[in-house]
Write a protein that holds these residues in place. Structure first.
Motif, PDB file in Angstrom:
ATOM      1  N   THR A 189       0.821  -1.211   0.000  1.00  0.00           N
ATOM      2  CA  THR A 189       0.000   0.000   0.000  1.00  0.00           C
ATOM      3  C   THR A 189       0.859   1.267   0.000  1.00  0.00           C
ATOM      4  N   ARG A 197      -0.326   6.178  -8.079  1.00  0.00           N
ATOM      5  CA  ARG A 197      -0.442   4.914  -7.345  1.00  0.00           C
ATOM      6  C   ARG A 197      -1.317   3.974  -8.134  1.00  0.00           C
ATOM      7  N   ASP A 245      -5.138  -0.799  -7.501  1.00  0.00           N
ATOM      8  CA  ASP A 245      -5.339  -2.059  -6.772  1.00  0.00           C
ATOM      9  C   ASP A 245      -4.321  -2.235  -5.638  1.00  0.00           C
ATOM     10  N   ASP A 246      -3.443  -1.240  -5.414  1.00  0.00           N
ATOM     11  CA  ASP A 246      -2.515  -1.298  -4.288  1.00  0.00           C
ATOM     12  C   ASP A 246      -3.155  -0.720  -3.027  1.00  0.00           C
ATOM     13  N   ASN A 247      -4.325  -1.231  -2.635  1.00  0.00           N
ATOM     14  CA  ASN A 247      -4.914  -0.752  -1.394  1.00  0.00           C
ATOM     15  C   ASN A 247      -5.102  -1.941  -0.448  1.00  0.00           C
ATOM     16  N   ALA A 248      -5.232  -1.662   0.854  1.00  0.00           N
ATOM     17  CA  ALA A 248      -5.212  -2.716   1.865  1.00  0.00           C
ATOM     18  C   ALA A 248      -6.301  -3.764   1.626  1.00  0.00           C
ATOM     19  N   GLU A 249      -7.487  -3.305   1.249  1.00  0.00           N
ATOM     20  CA  GLU A 249      -8.585  -4.250   1.090  1.00  0.00           C
ATOM     21  C   GLU A 249      -8.310  -5.234  -0.055  1.00  0.00           C
ATOM     22  N   THR A 250      -7.810  -4.715  -1.183  1.00  0.00           N
ATOM     23  CA  THR A 250      -7.510  -5.587  -2.318  1.00  0.00           C
ATOM     24  C   THR A 250      -6.403  -6.580  -1.963  1.00  0.00           C
TER      25      THR A 250
END
Ligand SMILES: [Zn+2]
Length: 189
Positions: free
Chosen positions: A100, A135, A138-143
């Protein structure tokens, strides 16, 4: 060795308009997911184009037990054998932090990280001086957590199959890049 990532192979086959590429494009244009069968045809096609002495690294494949069985068949058909299966062991929370925090320069694509590798001057690219950054959506915590859950449910169960064959090697994926690279080279060399 040639690195074979199914995503890259798919894009290349579509672009080159190979028989499998044409079939895959029709499926994707209809909004459907590419089936195991198409991916397996794709790998078969690619292995058939390679010289016998050329080695291969499968990146992100197989992801399921069904794909692992298909891969055995494809390798046998192409007169190839699997030598090593490498598992990079990671801590999920640390992985989320690594992924992330990634961002890159919008102009020259230089890579940065919120925690581990910030630009020398805040908000200015070290390489090209640009002040625009981007950014990956799809570089987020949920994904990342969804991907990890999917990995544990579908991919991790493959490991005992390869362990039983004595070809599974485990590497500490949390070590620094030089150590991880050296460990992988040690297995392949
Ligand atoms: Zn830049």
């Amino acid at each position: 060795m040639v690195q074979l990532s199914t995503g890259d192979m798919l894009r290349a086959a579509v672009k080159a308009q190979t028989p499998v590429g044409i079939a895959a494009k029709a499926v994707m244009d209809a909004g459907a997911l590419v089936s195991d069968e198409i991916v397996s045809d794709l790998i078969d096609e690619r292995l058939g184009q390679m010289k016998p002495e050329q080695g291969t690294i499968f990146d992100g494949y197989p992801r399921t037990e069904a794909q692992a069985r298909i891969l055995d068949k494809l390798l046998a058909q192409n007169g190839r054998v699997l030598n090593h299966v490498i598992e990079l062991e990671v801590d999920e929370d640390a992985l989320v932090e690594r992924i992330t925090g990634r961002f890159s320069c919008a102009k020259c694509n230089a890579n940065y990280h919120d925690v581990f590798s910030r630009p020398a001057v805040e908000g200015v690219c070290d390489v090209c001086g640009s002040t625009e950054f981007k950014r990956r959506p799809d570089d987020n915590a949920e994904t990342v957590r969804t991907r990890m859950a999917e990995y544990r449910a579908k991919t991790e169960p493959i490991l005992p199959i390869y362990e039983a064959r004595g070809m599974l090697k485990r590497i500490d994926g949390m070590a620094d890049i030089a150590h991880v690279s050296a460990a992988i080279e040690g297995i392949l060399g």
